[in-house]
Structures are given as C-alpha cells and as structure tokens.
Scaffold this active site. Structure first.
Site, PDB file in Angstrom:
ATOM      1  N   ASP A  14       1.316   1.732   9.271  1.00  8.42           N
ATOM      2  CA  ASP A  14       1.305   0.846  10.981  1.00  8.42           C
ATOM      3  C   ASP A  14       2.066   1.432  11.655  1.00  8.42           C
ATOM      4  O   ASP A  14       1.627   0.561  12.324  1.00  8.42           O
ATOM      5  CB  ASP A  14       0.199  -0.238   9.854  1.00  8.42           C
ATOM      6  CG  ASP A  14      -0.709  -0.032   8.719  1.00  8.42           C
ATOM      7  OD1 ASP A  14      -1.727   0.422   9.108  1.00  8.42           O
ATOM      8  OD2 ASP A  14      -0.672  -1.288   8.243  1.00  8.42           O
TER       9      ASP A  14
ATOM     10  N   ARG B  78     -21.679   9.767  17.044  1.00  5.54           N
ATOM     11  CA  ARG B  78     -21.977   9.880  15.379  1.00  5.54           C
ATOM     12  C   ARG B  78     -20.084   8.649  15.181  1.00  5.54           C
ATOM     13  O   ARG B  78     -19.139   8.810  15.995  1.00  5.54           O
ATOM     14  CB  ARG B  78     -21.421  11.037  14.796  1.00  5.54           C
ATOM     15  CG  ARG B  78     -22.958  11.427  15.219  1.00  5.54           C
ATOM     16  CD  ARG B  78     -23.787  11.275  14.274  1.00  5.54           C
ATOM     17  NE  ARG B  78     -24.972  12.184  14.261  1.00  5.54           N
ATOM     18  CZ  ARG B  78     -26.258  12.110  14.961  1.00  5.54           C
ATOM     19  NH1 ARG B  78     -25.944  11.510  16.105  1.00  5.54           N
ATOM     20  NH2 ARG B  78     -27.140  12.762  15.082  1.00  5.54           N
TER      21      ARG B  78
ATOM     22  N   MET C 141      -7.022   3.962  11.089  1.00  6.17           N
ATOM     23  CA  MET C 141      -6.503   2.206  10.577  1.00  6.17           C
ATOM     24  C   MET C 141      -4.877   1.601  11.333  1.00  6.17           C
ATOM     25  O   MET C 141      -5.019   2.299  12.381  1.00  6.17           O
ATOM     26  CB  MET C 141      -5.247   3.020   8.591  1.00  6.17           C
ATOM     27  CG  MET C 141      -6.575   2.927   7.643  1.00  6.17           C
ATOM     28  SD  MET C 141      -5.302   3.021   6.009  1.00  6.17           S
ATOM     29  CE  MET C 141      -6.978   2.777   4.804  1.00  6.17           C
TER      30      MET C 141
ATOM     31  N   ILE D   2      -7.767   8.114   3.734  1.00  5.85           N
ATOM     32  CA  ILE D   2      -7.112   9.846   3.880  1.00  5.85           C
ATOM     33  C   ILE D   2      -5.638   9.942   4.468  1.00  5.85           C
ATOM     34  O   ILE D   2      -4.498  10.548   4.327  1.00  5.85           O
ATOM     35  CB  ILE D   2      -7.641  11.209   4.964  1.00  5.85           C
ATOM     36  CG1 ILE D   2      -9.072  10.867   3.728  1.00  5.85           C
ATOM     37  CG2 ILE D   2      -7.881  12.395   5.205  1.00  5.85           C
ATOM     38  CD1 ILE D   2     -10.428  11.449   4.759  1.00  5.85           C
TER      39      ILE D   2
ATOM     40  N   ARG E 130      -3.868  -2.285  10.733  1.00 10.96           N
ATOM     41  CA  ARG E 130      -3.728  -3.042  11.002  1.00 10.96           C
ATOM     42  C   ARG E 130      -4.072  -4.037  12.529  1.00 10.96           C
ATOM     43  O   ARG E 130      -5.335  -3.716  12.821  1.00 10.96           O
ATOM     44  CB  ARG E 130      -3.050  -3.990   9.887  1.00 10.96           C
ATOM     45  CG  ARG E 130      -2.929  -4.201   8.204  1.00 10.96           C
ATOM     46  CD  ARG E 130      -1.806  -5.346   7.942  1.00 10.96           C
ATOM     47  NE  ARG E 130      -0.739  -4.674   8.277  1.00 10.96           N
ATOM     48  CZ  ARG E 130       0.295  -5.792   7.319  1.00 10.96           C
ATOM     49  NH1 ARG E 130       0.126  -7.088   7.372  1.00 10.96           N
ATOM     50  NH2 ARG E 130       1.905  -5.360   8.032  1.00 10.96           N
TER      51      ARG E 130
ATOM     52  N   GLY F 159       4.603  -7.675   3.889  1.00 10.16           N
ATOM     53  CA  GLY F 159       4.830  -8.735   2.170  1.00 10.16           C
ATOM     54  C   GLY F 159       5.749  -8.440   1.481  1.00 10.16           C
ATOM     55  O   GLY F 159       6.734  -8.873   0.699  1.00 10.16           O
TER      56      GLY F 159
ATOM     57  N   ARG G 116     -21.822  15.327  22.633  1.00  8.39           N
ATOM     58  CA  ARG G 116     -21.977  13.717  21.886  1.00  8.39           C
ATOM     59  C   ARG G 116     -20.975  12.705  21.649  1.00  8.39           C
ATOM     60  O   ARG G 116     -19.817  13.671  22.430  1.00  8.39           O
ATOM     61  CB  ARG G 116     -22.049  13.594  19.983  1.00  8.39           C
ATOM     62  CG  ARG G 116     -23.345  14.566  19.687  1.00  8.39           C
ATOM     63  CD  ARG G 116     -23.754  14.032  18.206  1.00  8.39           C
ATOM     64  NE  ARG G 116     -24.448  14.657  17.244  1.00  8.39           N
ATOM     65  CZ  ARG G 116     -24.788  15.518  16.094  1.00  8.39           C
ATOM     66  NH1 ARG G 116     -23.671  15.757  15.347  1.00  8.39           N
ATOM     67  NH2 ARG G 116     -25.918  14.980  15.518  1.00  8.39           N
TER      68      ARG G 116
ATOM     69  N   GLY H 174       6.814  -3.054   3.016  1.00  8.61           N
ATOM     70  CA  GLY H 174       6.218  -3.204   4.400  1.00  8.61           C
ATOM     71  C   GLY H 174       6.760  -5.105   4.476  1.00  8.61           C
ATOM     72  O   GLY H 174       7.550  -5.934   3.447  1.00  8.61           O
TER      73      GLY H 174
ATOM     74  N   GLY I  43       0.987  -1.407   0.048  1.00  8.87           N
ATOM     75  CA  GLY I  43      -0.021  -0.199  -0.016  1.00  8.87           C
ATOM     76  C   GLY I  43       0.491   1.218  -0.231  1.00  8.87           C
ATOM     77  O   GLY I  43       2.205   1.629   0.548  1.00  8.87           O
TER      78      GLY I  43
HETATM   79  O1  F6P Z   1      -0.506  -1.410   6.002  1.00  7.21           O
HETATM   80  C1  F6P Z   1      -1.014  -0.501   5.588  1.00  7.21           C
HETATM   81  C2  F6P Z   1      -3.181  -0.252   5.619  1.00  7.21           C
HETATM   82  O2  F6P Z   1      -3.649   1.460   5.648  1.00  7.21           O
HETATM   83  C3  F6P Z   1      -3.370  -0.785   6.397  1.00  7.21           C
HETATM   84  O3  F6P Z   1      -3.698  -0.091   7.453  1.00  7.21           O
HETATM   85  C4  F6P Z   1      -5.057  -1.022   6.174  1.00  7.21           C
HETATM   86  O4  F6P Z   1      -5.436  -2.081   7.000  1.00  7.21           O
HETATM   87  C5  F6P Z   1      -4.838  -0.701   4.223  1.00  7.21           C
HETATM   88  O5  F6P Z   1      -3.083  -0.960   4.426  1.00  7.21           O
HETATM   89  C6  F6P Z   1      -5.432  -1.235   4.203  1.00  7.21           C
HETATM   90  O6  F6P Z   1      -5.023  -2.264   2.919  1.00  7.21           O
HETATM   91  P1  F6P Z   1      -5.390  -1.220   1.224  1.00  7.21           P
HETATM   92  O7  F6P Z   1      -5.395  -0.094   0.767  1.00  7.21           O
HETATM   93  O8  F6P Z   1      -5.769  -2.422   0.621  1.00  7.21           O
HETATM   94  O9  F6P Z   1      -7.354  -1.135   1.406  1.00  7.21           O
END
Ligand code: F6P
Length: 383
Positions: A147, A286, A189, A293, A191, A124, A182, A122, A17
């Site tokens: 992350d 909410r 994000m 972003i 993971r 992967g 509220r 990352g 990503g």
């Molecule tokens: O690893 C970065 C990340 O933005 C994570 O925080 C999130 O879970 C994932 O990638 C989202 O991936 P995609 O761009 O495939 O929706």
C-alpha cells in the site's frame, strides 16, 4: 538491552499481510548478520504467533539462498497476532476473547537467547513490536506493504511490484475495452491510501483514477466518459482504489474481522462505480477486482534492490547501537526513525501531489468536480 558489541543471536519475523520482497529482506538480514558480523540468526514462524507459540528455527546462509526473487515469506506471516491483544477464543455469546501474551513472547526470546528481533511489517506490526521494546527487547523494524502508506518512509518494499502487476492488468484491459467499446473498471488494493491506484493509473494511461483522498461524483465521471464515448476513442479505463468513496457516501466494506487488529476489509467499490457508470451512460461496463494477485509472485528488480538495502540497513542500525528504530528511505537516502513513527498511522496521497497535477494536466479525471484539462485547441476534439 544488550549492547551492540555483545549481540550474538537475533530473530527475524514477518508480520501482517504478505508482500513481494519479504524473502529478499530475510535474505539480506540473515546474510549481513552472519557474514559481516558473525551473528546467529533464527527465523520466527508466522509473525508474532511464532513468539507466542515458541516456533523458531535456525537460519543459515544456505536457508536463504535462492529466495531473493520469490514472493511470499519462507517464515510464514500472520495479520492477526498482536501480543498485547491475542485472540484466545470466544465467550458463550460467541464474542471474541483476547489476552495479553507478551510474557509468553518474552519467554521465547529468553529461551532462544535472542538479543534483538528484526520485525518486517506494516503499521500494525510496528505497533505490536513496540510492546516487546517496552519489555527491554531491542527491535528494529523494516517497513513493508504494497500500500506504500507507512509514515516515516517515502517508500515501502513491495509497492513497486504491486504497481507493476496492476499496470500490466490495466494494459490488458485496455485492448479489450477498445475492441468492445466498453468501460473497464479495475479495483486495486491500498486500504485508505490511493498510491497503487494513482501510480498504476498514470503508468497505464488510465482515463479515470479514483482514490480515497479525492472523493468522487458519479455524475462527473459519467460526463467525462460520455465525452470520451462521443468525441473520443469510444472506450474508457477506470482504476479505482478499494478505499475510494463517493463524495456523498461511504467506503464499501467487504467484511469485518473482529479478531484482527485491523478489522475492516475494504472491497466492492469497483462494482458500484461500474453500475453507476452504466446507469448514467449508454455504455457497457465490466469490473475486474485484482485482489491478492497484487501481493503475490516474483518481485521486480527495483524491489529486490530496495529490500536488500532495507535488510542490510536494519543490521547496520542494530550494530551501531540503535534501539527501537525503523529503517526508512527519505529523499533517496537510507536512515532510521523511531519505531513508533509508523505505528497505527497511514500516509495518504496529498490531493495536490505532483503526480495528481501531472495526470490532471494530461486530461485524466479524478472523478471530482475539477475539470480534467480542457482541450480547446486539440484538433481531435470536436467542440
Ligand atoms: O495492506 C495490504 C493489503 O493487501 C491491503 O491493500 C488490503 O486491504 C488488505 O491487505 C487485505 O488483507 P487480507 O489479506 O486480510 O485480505
């Protein structure tokens, strides 16, 4: 593997990503290679896919001028392609079919006379890169992810910009929460790691921080929020990591992508938490999901510096004859570790991390049964 003294041409790719700072690393890699060592650089398009499909282009210092601050990657990225298990179609039942295309990658490497490849990505990407290393190509990794969950380095570039973006969003939610009395729940994000939630939660003074490493109890959150509604300021900000889960339940999965090496996409826990709070407290809530972003836009100064350090250090590591390494920062010192250190692993937040202790001490709830700091002497609290 080509000895450092004979390195004439290298490739650079961005995998996984995207993340703020990819361009800054590409720039530092390219400029250091060309200006300091007189090495030619080619950019490989769309991560490992560019190696599979022979899509590479020459990079000059001119090509990387003006990209330091720009989000995204001028090379394109791909979070699906792993040469050892490349998605090539589907069988008659619609199941995805995979093939090992490492040979095709090595043909591209040979065709363009690449003596080494800098892979920016990352866990992967590091794992995929190791397949090329096994075939004799020198690979140097640069740790990327918002992350901040890569093993072997105390920080990844892009993380601090994502935290700044999340903090800004939480600051904005603060004033609207206050006006309407509220509870505003903001899903960030990360993971399976809570680094973004923890740091943006502390930076924004959020009241409740929920992260995967500390499973939460909705009743505990409701008690805490009821306390704030009755005795406190009458509103609350909850930041929840996408990977957070209730003590008695599972993570919320947004979708499965069987063609991706990391097939699970988390998302949706924010709404579950907001509904749980509304059902237990007499308060409106909410939900905001920050989503991608956090990955876009210009990078903050700290990430520009970090990415430049990492890019420069990747070339230094290569030119001092190191093979199969990932550059890292450990206790503020730049170094390198075995590429496989980070492959397919995640660095989680220790539940006793000093920032968790500091947040608890100032009254932040983590939604667990441990009480946030009690305040018997606080004149603002009616006991
Ligand atoms: O690893 C970065 C990340 O933005 C994570 O925080 C999130 O879970 C994932 O990638 C989202 O991936 P995609 O761009 O495939 O929706």
């Amino acid at each position: 593997m080509t000895p450092a003294s004979a390195i004439k041409r290298i490739g650079v790719l961005t995998g996984g990503g995207d993340c703020p700072g990819l361009n800054a690393v590409i720039r530092a890699v390219t400029k250091t290679a060309i200006l300091k060592y007189g090495i030619e650089v080619v950019g490989i398009e769309d991560g490992f896919l560019g190696l599979v499909e022979n899509r590479v282009r020459r990079l000059t210092t001119r090509d990387v001028a003006g990209i330091l601050t720009r989000g995204g990657t001028i090379l394109g990225s791909n979070n699906r392609c792993n040469p050892e298990r490349h998605h090539v179609g589907q069988d008659p039942e619609g199941r995805p079919l995979f093939a090992d295309v490492t040979d095709r990658c090595m043909q591209t490497v040979a065709k363009h006379h690449l003596d080494a490849v800098i892979v920016i990505g990352g866990d992967g990407t590091m794992s995929a890169a190791s397949t090329l290393l096994k075939r004799g190509l020198n690979v140097i990794g640069v740790p990327k992810t918002i992350d901040n969950d890569l093993v072997g380095t105390e920080i990844t570039f892009g993380f601090l910009t994502a935290v700044a973006t999340a903090t800004d969003a939480l600051d904005r939610l603060h004033s609207t929460a206050d006006s309407h009395h509220r509870v505003m729940v903001c899903e960030v994000m990360g993971r399976n790691a809570g680094w973004i939630a923890l740091t943006s939660g502390v930076a924004s003074g959020s009241d409740v921080i929920l992260m995967p490493e500390i499973p939460f109890h909705l009743d505990a959150i409701a008690d805490y929020i009821n306390g704030r509604m009755v005795k406190g300021p009458g509103f609350a900000i909850v930041v929840v990591a996408e990977g957070a889960r209730p003590a008695s339940g599972e993570q919320v999965v947004a979708r499965h992508d069987p063609t991706s090496p990391d097939p699970i996409r988390l998302g949706g826990i924010g709404r579950v938490v907001a509904e749980g709070i509304s059902a237990r407290c007499r308060v409106e809530s909410r939900t905001t999901v920050l989503g991608h972003i956090q990955r876009g836009g210009p990078l903050i100064a700290a990430d520009r510096i970090l990415a430049t350090h990492f890019g420069y250090h990747a070339i230094q590591t290569l030119m001092t004859g190191r093979c199969g390494r990932m550059v890292v920062r450990d206790r503020n010192v730049f170094g390198d570790v075995d590429l496989m250190t980070a492959a397919n692993k995640q660095r989680l937040v220790p539940a006793d991390h000093p920032l968790v202790a500091a947040a608890r001490a100032i009254g932040t709830s983590f939604g667990d049964r441990l009480p946030a700091a009690a305040a018997p002497n606080d004149p603002a609290v009616v006991v």
